[in-house]
Design a protein around this motif. Structure first.
Motif, short mmCIF file in Angstrom:
data_model
loop_
_atom_site.label_atom_id
_atom_site.label_comp_id
_atom_site.label_asym_id
_atom_site.label_seq_id
_atom_site.Cartn_x
_atom_site.Cartn_y
_atom_site.Cartn_z
N ASP A 1 78.58 -27.66 17.65
CA ASP A 1 77.76 -28.75 18.18
C ASP A 1 78.58 -29.90 18.73
O ASP A 1 78.04 -30.97 19.05
N SER A 2 79.90 -29.71 18.88
CA SER A 2 80.76 -30.75 19.43
C SER A 2 80.57 -30.87 20.93
O SER A 2 80.43 -29.85 21.63
N GLU B 1 84.08 -26.83 16.72
CA GLU B 1 82.76 -27.11 16.16
C GLU B 1 81.70 -26.81 17.21
O GLU B 1 81.76 -27.32 18.33
N ARG C 1 89.98 -23.98 15.75
CA ARG C 1 88.59 -24.06 15.33
C ARG C 1 87.83 -25.02 16.24
O ARG C 1 88.32 -26.12 16.54
N THR D 1 78.37 -22.94 12.22
CA THR D 1 78.84 -24.26 12.65
C THR D 1 80.15 -24.24 13.42
O THR D 1 80.43 -25.19 14.16
N THR D 2 80.95 -23.18 13.28
CA THR D 2 82.30 -23.20 13.80
C THR D 2 82.68 -21.90 14.46
O THR D 2 82.37 -20.81 13.97
#
Length: 278
Positions: free
Chosen positions: A95-96, A93, A91, A82-83
């Motif tokens: 899927d950001s 994300e 950090r 995820t990160t």
């Protein structure tokens, strides 16, 4: 120890049931060429282990997949599912919607973070003179729908790495340099580089069946510097490793490990025995 450590290749086991080794470690890299995850098990589908090289950076200018074969800085970042964590602690994300912009700023070039299979088939760039970062680069296609180098899985033997370390103790042969999906401890009777004798045969491990395709040709990746990992120290740049891999594997110069394809999908876990099909 002979300078050529595979002078006496022996892939035959003394085990009567065909067991040639045991899975010692499992690894996958959620983002291509970034630091990845040592895990308890891997779920293999036909094309790859689930979550392995699932994401990659596409250079917006060239349209090519970026890898540490050419862009060694990618190894400074780490990623889980995820990160992404950069060397300075930032950090991102995965899927950001701002992930690509943040990574472009970090790298100083326009890039797009993509999921494998969501972009047209692409290729990565590598040189056939790994110690020289200024050598000519050539485009190598990735397997369709993936960000893998060549095959669904990559396996290495701890015995082979130990033999290399014994022969060339001036170099650091940490398995992290080679990024295999599976590190195995071989059974009695299987010597250094013995895994190369399994080409063309199937390995039964866990609930999966994996076909041994070829020895693994090495690129610039093992020569690159890498950051510390937990209690493990950082890895320094080692240009001399390329010459050493040529010297030590006389049968297949500059090859170390084996590539596998998935014959039967399944789960492979640390501690699973590995049986070579007759």
């Amino acid at each position: 120890m002979s300078e050529n450590t595979n002078e006496h290749i022996d892939g035959v086991t003394n085990q009567t049931d065909g067991t040639v080794g045991t899975v010692a470690r499992c690894f996958r890299a959620p983002v291509k060429s970034m630091q990845g995850l040592w895990v308890d098990s891997l779920e293999f589908r036909e094309s790859a282990a689930v979550g392995d090289r699932a994401w990659g950076l596409i250079d917006d200018t060239t349209g090519k997949l970026m890898t540490a074969k050419r862009y060694g800085r990618l190894l400074e970042a780490g990623a889980d599912d995820t990160t992404i964590t950069l060397a300075d602690g930032r950090r991102i994300e995965i899927d950001s919607p701002t992930a690509s912009g943040a990574l472009s700023e970090w790298l100083g070039r326009a890039v797009t973070l993509c999921r494998a299979g969501e972009v047209p088939d692409t290729g990565y760039e590598m040189t056939f003179d790994p110690p020289n970062d200024d050598a000519e680069y050539y485009e190598i296609p990735t397997p369709p729908g993936t960000f893998l180098d060549l095959a669904a899985a990559h396996l290495m033997s701890s015995a082979t790495l130990a033999a290399c370390a014994e022969a060339r103790g001036d170099l650091n042969w940490d398995v992290r340099r080679f990024r295999p999906n599976l590190l195995i401890d071989v059974a009695d009777g299987v010597g250094p580089f013995g895994e190369e004798a399994w080409v063309g045969r199937d390995l039964h491990v866990g609930t999966a069946v994996l076909s041994v395709q070829s020895p693994t040709v090495r690129c610039a990746m093992p020569l690159r510097a890498q950051p510390a990992e937990g209690a493990e120290p950082d890895l320094q740049r080692q240009r001399g490793m390329f010459a050493a891999m040529n010297e030590l594997n006389g049968t297949h110069p500059n090859h170390l490990g084996i590539y596998l394809q998935v014959v039967r999908p399944g789960t492979v876990a640390v501690g699973d025995p590995i049986k070579l099909e007759d």
